[in-house]
Design an enzyme around this catalytic site. Structure first.
Site, PDB file in Angstrom:
ATOM      1  N   HIS A  28      32.859  43.266  34.563  1.00  0.00           N
ATOM      2  CA  HIS A  28      32.461  42.084  35.347  1.00  0.00           C
ATOM      3  C   HIS A  28      31.092  41.576  34.885  1.00  0.00           C
ATOM      4  O   HIS A  28      30.880  40.370  34.750  1.00  0.00           O
ATOM      5  CB  HIS A  28      32.343  42.429  36.838  1.00  0.00           C
ATOM      6  CG  HIS A  28      33.624  42.854  37.498  1.00  0.00           C
ATOM      7  ND1 HIS A  28      33.730  44.007  38.241  1.00  0.00           N
ATOM      8  CD2 HIS A  28      34.844  42.276  37.542  1.00  0.00           C
ATOM      9  CE1 HIS A  28      34.958  44.120  38.732  1.00  0.00           C
ATOM     10  NE2 HIS A  28      35.663  43.085  38.311  1.00  0.00           N
ATOM     11  N   LYS A  85      42.975  43.542  51.805  1.00  0.00           N
ATOM     12  CA  LYS A  85      42.929  44.404  50.614  1.00  0.00           C
ATOM     13  C   LYS A  85      42.332  45.795  50.878  1.00  0.00           C
ATOM     14  O   LYS A  85      42.349  46.644  50.005  1.00  0.00           O
ATOM     15  CB  LYS A  85      42.120  43.715  49.511  1.00  0.00           C
ATOM     16  CG  LYS A  85      42.972  42.873  48.561  1.00  0.00           C
ATOM     17  CD  LYS A  85      42.249  42.631  47.255  1.00  0.00           C
ATOM     18  CE  LYS A  85      43.168  42.090  46.184  1.00  0.00           C
ATOM     19  NZ  LYS A  85      42.459  41.899  44.903  1.00  0.00           N
ATOM     20  N   ARG A 120      41.810  40.572  30.683  1.00  0.00           N
ATOM     21  CA  ARG A 120      41.704  41.839  29.940  1.00  0.00           C
ATOM     22  C   ARG A 120      42.868  42.030  28.991  1.00  0.00           C
ATOM     23  O   ARG A 120      42.711  42.495  27.881  1.00  0.00           O
ATOM     24  CB  ARG A 120      41.681  43.027  30.915  1.00  0.00           C
ATOM     25  CG  ARG A 120      40.354  43.265  31.541  1.00  0.00           C
ATOM     26  CD  ARG A 120      40.469  44.114  32.757  1.00  0.00           C
ATOM     27  NE  ARG A 120      41.194  43.390  33.804  1.00  0.00           N
ATOM     28  CZ  ARG A 120      41.265  43.787  35.049  1.00  0.00           C
ATOM     29  NH1 ARG A 120      40.715  44.922  35.418  1.00  0.00           N
ATOM     30  NH2 ARG A 120      41.915  43.072  35.933  1.00  0.00           N
ATOM     31  N   SER A 148      37.955  48.105  38.594  1.00  0.00           N
ATOM     32  CA  SER A 148      37.321  48.736  39.759  1.00  0.00           C
ATOM     33  C   SER A 148      38.171  49.918  40.242  1.00  0.00           C
ATOM     34  O   SER A 148      37.633  50.940  40.685  1.00  0.00           O
ATOM     35  CB  SER A 148      37.166  47.727  40.893  1.00  0.00           C
ATOM     36  OG  SER A 148      36.388  46.634  40.480  1.00  0.00           O
TER      37      SER A 148
END
Ligand code: ADP
Length: 167
Positions: free
Chosen positions: A17, A41, A90, A128
């Site tokens: 990030h 989430k 990515r 993450s």
């Protein structure tokens, strides 16, 4: 004035990030990192903690603001006066979802452009979730996240001896 939003969950922020943040600052006059407050989430960190971690890790940069938001991204963009959104890609697996989101946002508000930056190869694997998985089994996450984040992750998992390691 090009004001650009980099939105995400950042639970927690990683070197991947931070690389996108640094490179976005080369193309934006001002960058707003938008931290999504999405209770559905079940993030590990509260939105305030996620904002604080990004602020700590981006102190060296100017022309950057970190703000929590909820609701529609395009509404947040209008509210902050931003005209573009930046997202990181990515791998091909990110592409389908990101394409759908950017097209949805373009229908909701055609004035907000989405720009994609491809991940640096060295961070292409990094997420993450991987950081949390490795930390949970007491692995070394110092290659994934900055020191302020490393400490907070181990404190969160109550692994005091790990959090104190580099003191
Ligand atoms: P989400 O917004 O889907 O909840 P994240 O908060 O993890 O996901 O990511 C925010 C943005 O950063 C997304 O555009 C994501 O593709 C991008 N990103 C995440 N990890 C990396 C990485 N290692 N390299 C480049 N971009 C990344």
């Amino acid at each position: 004035m090009k004001r650009v939003i980099y939105p995400g969950s950042f639970d927690p922020v990683t070197f991947g990030h931070l690389d996108i943040i640094e490179r976005s600052l080369n193309i934006a006059d001002e960058l707003i990192v938008g931290v999504l407050n999405n209770s559905a989430k079940h993030p590990l960190f509260s939105v305030d903690e996620r904002v604080a971690m990004i602020e700590e890790a981006t102190r060296q940069f100017s022309h950057i603001k970190v703000e929590a938001f909820d609701g529609l991204l395009v509404d947040f963009a209008v509210k902050t006066g931003a005209n573009a959104v930046v997202r990181g890609l990515r791998a091909i697996t990110d592409f389908e979802y990101e394409l759908q989101m950017s097209q949805t946002n373009a229908v909701l508000n055609p004035n907000i452009e989405t720009v994609f930056l491809t991940s640096k190869l060295q961070y292409a694997y990094l997420s993450s979730s991987i950081v949390k998985e490795v930390a949970l089994v007491k692995g070394d996450i110092s290659k994934f996240v900055p020191e302020n984040v490393r400490k907070r992750v181990f404190e969160k998992f109550n692994l005091k001896e790990r959090a104190d390691e580099q003191d």
